[in-house]
Design a protein around this motif. Structure first.
Motif, PDB file in Angstrom:
ATOM      1  N   LEU A  23     -11.662  -8.761  -8.196  1.00 30.11           N
ATOM      2  CA  LEU A  23     -11.569  -7.795  -7.104  1.00 30.11           C
ATOM      3  C   LEU A  23     -10.518  -6.726  -7.376  1.00 30.11           C
ATOM      4  CD1 LEU A  23     -11.993 -10.088  -3.957  1.00 30.11           C
ATOM      5  CD2 LEU A  23     -13.658  -8.506  -4.951  1.00 30.11           C
ATOM      6  N   GLN A  24      -9.393  -7.119  -7.932  1.00 34.48           N
ATOM      7  CA  GLN A  24      -8.329  -6.160  -8.221  1.00 34.48           C
ATOM      8  C   GLN A  24      -8.752  -5.172  -9.300  1.00 34.48           C
ATOM      9  OE1 GLN A  24      -4.625  -8.117  -9.073  1.00 34.48           O
ATOM     10  NE2 GLN A  24      -4.869  -9.550  -7.381  1.00 34.48           N
ATOM     11  N   VAL A  25      -9.419  -5.667 -10.347  1.00 33.02           N
ATOM     12  CA  VAL A  25      -9.885  -4.785 -11.421  1.00 33.02           C
ATOM     13  C   VAL A  25     -10.896  -3.786 -10.870  1.00 33.02           C
ATOM     14  CG1 VAL A  25     -11.234  -4.690 -13.567  1.00 33.02           C
ATOM     15  CG2 VAL A  25      -9.417  -6.395 -13.310  1.00 33.02           C
ATOM     16  N   ASN A  26     -11.860  -4.256 -10.095  1.00 32.75           N
ATOM     17  CA  ASN A  26     -12.866  -3.354  -9.544  1.00 32.75           C
ATOM     18  C   ASN A  26     -12.267  -2.322  -8.600  1.00 32.75           C
ATOM     19  OD1 ASN A  26     -15.284  -3.930 -10.845  1.00 32.75           O
ATOM     20  ND2 ASN A  26     -15.581  -5.756  -9.614  1.00 32.75           N
ATOM     21  N   ILE A  73      -2.191  -6.117 -13.452  1.00 34.73           N
ATOM     22  CA  ILE A  73      -2.962  -7.191 -12.817  1.00 34.73           C
ATOM     23  C   ILE A  73      -2.840  -8.452 -13.656  1.00 34.73           C
ATOM     24  CG2 ILE A  73      -5.263  -7.924 -12.073  1.00 34.73           C
ATOM     25  CD1 ILE A  73      -5.967  -4.893 -11.832  1.00 34.73           C
ATOM     26  N   ASN A  74      -2.503  -9.555 -13.010  1.00 31.53           N
ATOM     27  CA  ASN A  74      -2.383 -10.831 -13.733  1.00 31.53           C
ATOM     28  C   ASN A  74      -3.697 -11.181 -14.415  1.00 31.53           C
ATOM     29  OD1 ASN A  74       0.285 -11.298 -13.015  1.00 31.53           O
ATOM     30  ND2 ASN A  74      -0.262 -12.443 -11.189  1.00 31.53           N
ATOM     31  N   HIS A  75      -3.603 -11.712 -15.626  1.00 32.45           N
ATOM     32  CA  HIS A  75      -4.747 -12.165 -16.416  1.00 32.45           C
ATOM     33  C   HIS A  75      -5.600 -11.024 -16.952  1.00 32.45           C
ATOM     34  CE1 HIS A  75      -3.716 -16.141 -15.025  1.00 32.45           C
ATOM     35  NE2 HIS A  75      -3.861 -15.747 -13.765  1.00 32.45           N
ATOM     36  N   VAL A  76      -5.044  -9.800 -17.007  1.00 28.02           N
ATOM     37  CA  VAL A  76      -5.770  -8.657 -17.564  1.00 28.02           C
ATOM     38  C   VAL A  76      -4.957  -8.054 -18.704  1.00 28.02           C
ATOM     39  CG1 VAL A  76      -6.706  -6.354 -17.109  1.00 28.02           C
ATOM     40  CG2 VAL A  76      -6.902  -8.143 -15.376  1.00 28.02           C
ATOM     41  N   CYS A  77      -5.620  -7.893 -19.850  1.00 27.57           N
ATOM     42  CA  CYS A  77      -5.005  -7.258 -21.018  1.00 27.57           C
ATOM     43  C   CYS A  77      -5.755  -5.955 -21.272  1.00 27.57           C
ATOM     44  CB  CYS A  77      -5.107  -8.196 -22.213  1.00 27.57           C
ATOM     45  SG  CYS A  77      -4.410  -7.516 -23.716  1.00 27.57           S
TER      46      CYS A  77
END
Length: 85
Positions: A23-26, A73-77
């Protein structure tokens, strides 16, 4: 922004935990939708990860802010590369 200051960039995102980051990425991608010319997503469901490729046209400041927001964002590279003209 001066059109001549814009260039194309390729951004590669590795989302290491789709459930928590989706949701955060989108939300960020939607915020920068006007700059995105191509978006290709590849979910790897058996591993719970997602790979997203973006072609973006923007100036350096905009791409920095965009990549920075995604990278927070956590867990995003995120990796970005400017394409030469």
């Amino acid at each position: 922004v001066n059109f001549m200051d814009e260039r194309f960039y390729v951004l590669t995102l590795l989302v290491e935990d789709i459930e928590s980051a989706y949701l955060q990425v989108n939300k960020v991608l939607h915020e920068y939708a006007d700059y995105i010319h191509l978006r290709v997503g590849y979910p790897v469901k058996e591993e719970g990860i997602g790979i997203i490729f973006l072609v973006v046209r923007a100036d350096n400041d905009t791409i920095g802010a965009f990549a920075g927001k995604l990278g927070q964002i956590n867990h995003v590279c995120v990796r970005s590369m400017a394409l030469k003209r």
